[in-house]
Design an enzyme around this catalytic site. Structure first.
Site, PDB file in Angstrom:
ATOM      1  N   ARG A   1       0.888  -1.198   0.439  1.00 28.89           N
ATOM      2  CA  ARG A   1      -0.127   0.037  -0.334  1.00 28.89           C
ATOM      3  C   ARG A   1       0.785   1.281   0.292  1.00 28.89           C
ATOM      4  O   ARG A   1       1.351   1.559   1.092  1.00 28.89           O
ATOM      5  CB  ARG A   1      -0.878  -0.234   1.109  1.00 28.89           C
ATOM      6  CG  ARG A   1      -1.691   1.784   1.567  1.00 28.89           C
ATOM      7  CD  ARG A   1      -2.944   0.715   2.841  1.00 28.89           C
ATOM      8  NE  ARG A   1      -3.459   2.533   2.683  1.00 28.89           N
ATOM      9  CZ  ARG A   1      -2.939   3.288   4.371  1.00 28.89           C
ATOM     10  NH1 ARG A   1      -2.338   2.882   4.753  1.00 28.89           N
ATOM     11  NH2 ARG A   1      -4.542   4.270   4.153  1.00 28.89           N
TER      12      ARG A   1
ATOM     13  N   HIS B   1      -3.064  10.873   1.140  1.00 27.04           N
ATOM     14  CA  HIS B   1      -1.909  10.974   2.367  1.00 27.04           C
ATOM     15  C   HIS B   1      -1.562  11.837   3.437  1.00 27.04           C
ATOM     16  O   HIS B   1       0.019  12.236   3.349  1.00 27.04           O
ATOM     17  CB  HIS B   1      -0.820   9.160   2.445  1.00 27.04           C
ATOM     18  CG  HIS B   1      -0.520   9.346   3.780  1.00 27.04           C
ATOM     19  ND1 HIS B   1      -1.123   7.788   3.675  1.00 27.04           N
ATOM     20  CD2 HIS B   1      -0.451   9.368   5.206  1.00 27.04           C
ATOM     21  CE1 HIS B   1      -0.885   7.528   5.508  1.00 27.04           C
ATOM     22  NE2 HIS B   1      -0.172   8.286   5.953  1.00 27.04           N
TER      23      HIS B   1
ATOM     24  N   GLU C   1      -7.374   8.740   6.416  1.00 28.25           N
ATOM     25  CA  GLU C   1      -7.075   9.216   7.854  1.00 28.25           C
ATOM     26  C   GLU C   1      -7.868  10.173   7.962  1.00 28.25           C
ATOM     27  O   GLU C   1      -7.451  11.242   8.346  1.00 28.25           O
ATOM     28  CB  GLU C   1      -6.609   9.517   8.469  1.00 28.25           C
ATOM     29  CG  GLU C   1      -5.456   7.376   9.155  1.00 28.25           C
ATOM     30  CD  GLU C   1      -4.491   7.260   9.838  1.00 28.25           C
ATOM     31  OE1 GLU C   1      -3.847   8.195  10.380  1.00 28.25           O
ATOM     32  OE2 GLU C   1      -3.795   6.453  10.218  1.00 28.25           O
TER      33      GLU C   1
ATOM     34  N   ASN D   1      -7.094   2.242   9.976  1.00 31.70           N
ATOM     35  CA  ASN D   1      -5.552   2.163  10.919  1.00 31.70           C
ATOM     36  C   ASN D   1      -6.024   2.157  12.426  1.00 31.70           C
ATOM     37  O   ASN D   1      -7.083   2.572  12.602  1.00 31.70           O
ATOM     38  CB  ASN D   1      -5.457   3.335  10.363  1.00 31.70           C
ATOM     39  CG  ASN D   1      -4.997   3.378   9.160  1.00 31.70           C
ATOM     40  OD1 ASN D   1      -4.923   2.341   7.934  1.00 31.70           O
ATOM     41  ND2 ASN D   1      -4.248   4.429   8.362  1.00 31.70           N
TER      42      ASN D   1
ATOM     43  N   TYR E   1      -3.647   1.332  15.972  1.00 32.13           N
ATOM     44  CA  TYR E   1      -2.997   1.836  16.957  1.00 32.13           C
ATOM     45  C   TYR E   1      -3.093   1.309  18.783  1.00 32.13           C
ATOM     46  O   TYR E   1      -2.734   0.510  19.311  1.00 32.13           O
ATOM     47  CB  TYR E   1      -2.065   3.269  16.648  1.00 32.13           C
ATOM     48  CG  TYR E   1      -1.263   3.228  15.324  1.00 32.13           C
ATOM     49  CD1 TYR E   1      -0.555   2.362  14.887  1.00 32.13           C
ATOM     50  CD2 TYR E   1      -2.258   3.384  14.030  1.00 32.13           C
ATOM     51  CE1 TYR E   1       0.466   2.246  13.365  1.00 32.13           C
ATOM     52  CE2 TYR E   1      -2.013   3.893  13.098  1.00 32.13           C
ATOM     53  CZ  TYR E   1      -0.686   2.882  12.989  1.00 32.13           C
ATOM     54  OH  TYR E   1      -0.399   3.043  11.489  1.00 32.13           O
TER      55      TYR E   1
ATOM     56  N   GLU F   1      -2.737  -0.347   8.313  1.00 34.80           N
ATOM     57  CA  GLU F   1      -2.624   0.143   9.164  1.00 34.80           C
ATOM     58  C   GLU F   1      -2.226  -0.311   9.970  1.00 34.80           C
ATOM     59  O   GLU F   1      -3.661  -0.204  11.060  1.00 34.80           O
ATOM     60  CB  GLU F   1      -1.425   1.558   9.164  1.00 34.80           C
ATOM     61  CG  GLU F   1      -1.491   2.320   7.977  1.00 34.80           C
ATOM     62  CD  GLU F   1      -1.583   3.954   8.042  1.00 34.80           C
ATOM     63  OE1 GLU F   1      -0.606   4.241   9.511  1.00 34.80           O
ATOM     64  OE2 GLU F   1      -1.787   4.585   7.185  1.00 34.80           O
TER      65      GLU F   1
END
Ligand code: IFM
Length: 468
Positions: free
Chosen positions: A90, A134, A179, A307, A309, A373
């Site tokens: 990606r 991005h 995002e 994504n 985290y 991600e």
């Protein structure tokens, strides 16, 4: 999927896990974070060029001018990916390489680079997944108001069409935005990211124009014949500090609305959540939401990129100005981490990912998802033996893959997983101080070294799972 216990040691046994056939394994990067060559081959300036050169904005004045020099070393980097057995990669396209001023003339040399990269990937059997935006907005567009200006959404659709025309015969998946929460709220709310504005009204206008840009681009891509159209979100996973407190639960609901439902509801239901519109109207007159916009935003999606985290824990705190990065969150406080964290001081709690995937599966039924991600920053570099022993990253990735497996077992339609990131890179406001790569980069020599996590991931890909 099968799960069998294989360990016989005194350590708690971790089950071997297998992923479904066809599950996609990849890694992700982004243009400004790795390419360098900031002034080469006709690339125009982006908001991150401007921001990173503004004193005090990025750690130690770091910029993406050289980064990982991937623009020149892409063939070696693709060879390295092939060595890891990656099935997919990606990467993002730098809009200012394609249209240096954001609109108007197309810079053929910019397109040529992504053409070469795409061919190199395909020659090595790696499927390209392209993100169109991005975060590197052409500076000229920002000078006209950036994402707070509706014109940027229209320009984005034109740019998407230009990229598709060149790469669409070889790229199967186009992701419009990465995002948008960050672009809108960090870019125009807290100002911790480019363009560094601090105004809740601009931030909410940016949310809408990012969504509109997505919808317009999705329509262009679809009508041009794109096979898979997607968007990547970074939904917050928010838990109440005190689950029995009605006030803490209300704080969670508001935060969830401002950070998640504000994107998910327009995309999947074609409307903004009523409670959030009411809340936003304290900061903005909402006049930028025009008739027909929500139908455009509600364009069919083939896959939703996720994504993830860390989760967060919040409580009600009357009188508090709220969270810097979340405009409109007054009266809410975040609890600092109480357990293990990564080098970003981000909480490590893989179960949050299972929770998120199951929630989207339940509340937005029929949504196919990809983890676009997931990863962790840790500082380890080469040891005396020349290797990079990043066992904490392996543990982080292992835990999150198990969390994905749990979601699959619960019926979530999860299609693949991309580690963030292939290699250490420019971590935005943190500059090069934080290392997310499974490949170590020496920024002086540009030498790449596989970390232990890269070798571990190679094995995961080979087995389509963890363990025997
Ligand atoms: O490096 C970033 C990436 O660009 C977007 N998602 C989060 C990563 C880690 O902060």
């Amino acid at each position: 999927m099968t799960a069998t216990v294989t360990s016989t040691s005194a350590q708690p046994a971790l089950a071997s896990i297998k992923f479904p056939d066809g599950f996609v394994w990849g890694t992700a990067t982004a243009a400004y974070q790795i390419e360098g060559a900031a002034r080469e081959d006709g690339r125009g300036p982006s908001i991150w060029d401007t921001f990173s050169r503004t004193p005090g904005k990025v750690f130690a004045g770091h910029t993406g001018d050289v980064a990982c020099d991937h623009y020149h070393r892409y063939a070696d980097d693709v060879a390295l990916m092939a060595g890891l057995g990656l099935q997919s990669y990606r990467y993002s396209i730098a809009w200012p390489r394609i249209q240096p001023d954001g609109t108007g003339p197309v810079n053929a040399r910019g397109l040529d680079f992504y053409d070469r990269l795409t061919d190199e990937l395909l020659a090595k059997g790696i499927d390209p997944v392209v993100t169109l935006y991005h975060w590197d907005l052409p500076q000229t567009l920002e000078d006209r108001g950036g994402w707070a200006n509706r014109e940027t959404a229209l320009a984005f659709a034109e740019y998407a069409q230009i990229v598709h025309q060149r790469l669409g015969d070889r790229v199967g998946t186009f992701t419009t935005l990465n995002e948008p929460w960050c672009s809108a709220y960090l870019g125009y709310g807290s100002g911790r990211h480019a363009p560094g504005k601090q105004d809740p009204a601009l931030a909410f206008a940016a949310v809408h124009h990012l969504l509109l840009g997505h919808g317009l681009a999705a329509r262009e891509l679809r009508s041009a014949g794109a096979r898979n159209v997607s968007i990547t979100l970074n939904p917050s996973v928010v838990f109440p500090v005190d689950p029995d407190s009605a006030a803490d639960q209300a704080a969670v609901r508001l935060l969830d609305g401002l950070s998640n439902r504000i994107f998910l509801d327009p995309l999947f239901k074609g409307k903004y959540p009523v409670d959030i519109l009411q809340h936003m109207s304290q900061f903005t007159d909402l006049s930028y939401i025009q008739d027909g916009d929500l139908a455009t935003i509600n364009a069919p999606l083939d896959v939703l990129g996720i994504n993830f985290y860390q989760p967060s824990y919040v409580s009600a705190k009357p009188g508090s100005p709220g969270m810097l990065d979340q405009p409109g969150s007054y009266g809410i406080a975040t609890r600092p981490p109480t357990g293990p964290v990564t080098d970003m001081n981000w909480i490590i709690e893989p179960a949050g990912l299972t929770h998120l995937l199951q929630r989207i599966h339940r509340e937005y039924p029929g949504t196919a998802m990809m983890i676009t991600e997931n990863g962790a920053a840790y500082p380890e570099g080469p040891s005396a033996d020349g290797a990079v022993h990043d066992s904490r990253r392996i543990e982080y990735l292992d835990g999150h893959l198990r969390a994905c497996h749990d979601a699959l077992a619960a019926g979530v339609d999860l299609r693949g997983y991309f580690v963030w990131s292939l290699m250490d890179n420019f971590e935005w406001a943190e500059g090069y101080a934080k290392r997310f790569g499974i490949v170590h980069v020496d920024y002086t020599t540009q030498k790449r070294v596989l970390k232990d996590s890269a070798k571990w991931y190679r094995d995961v890909i080979k087995r389509n799972g963890i363990g025997s």
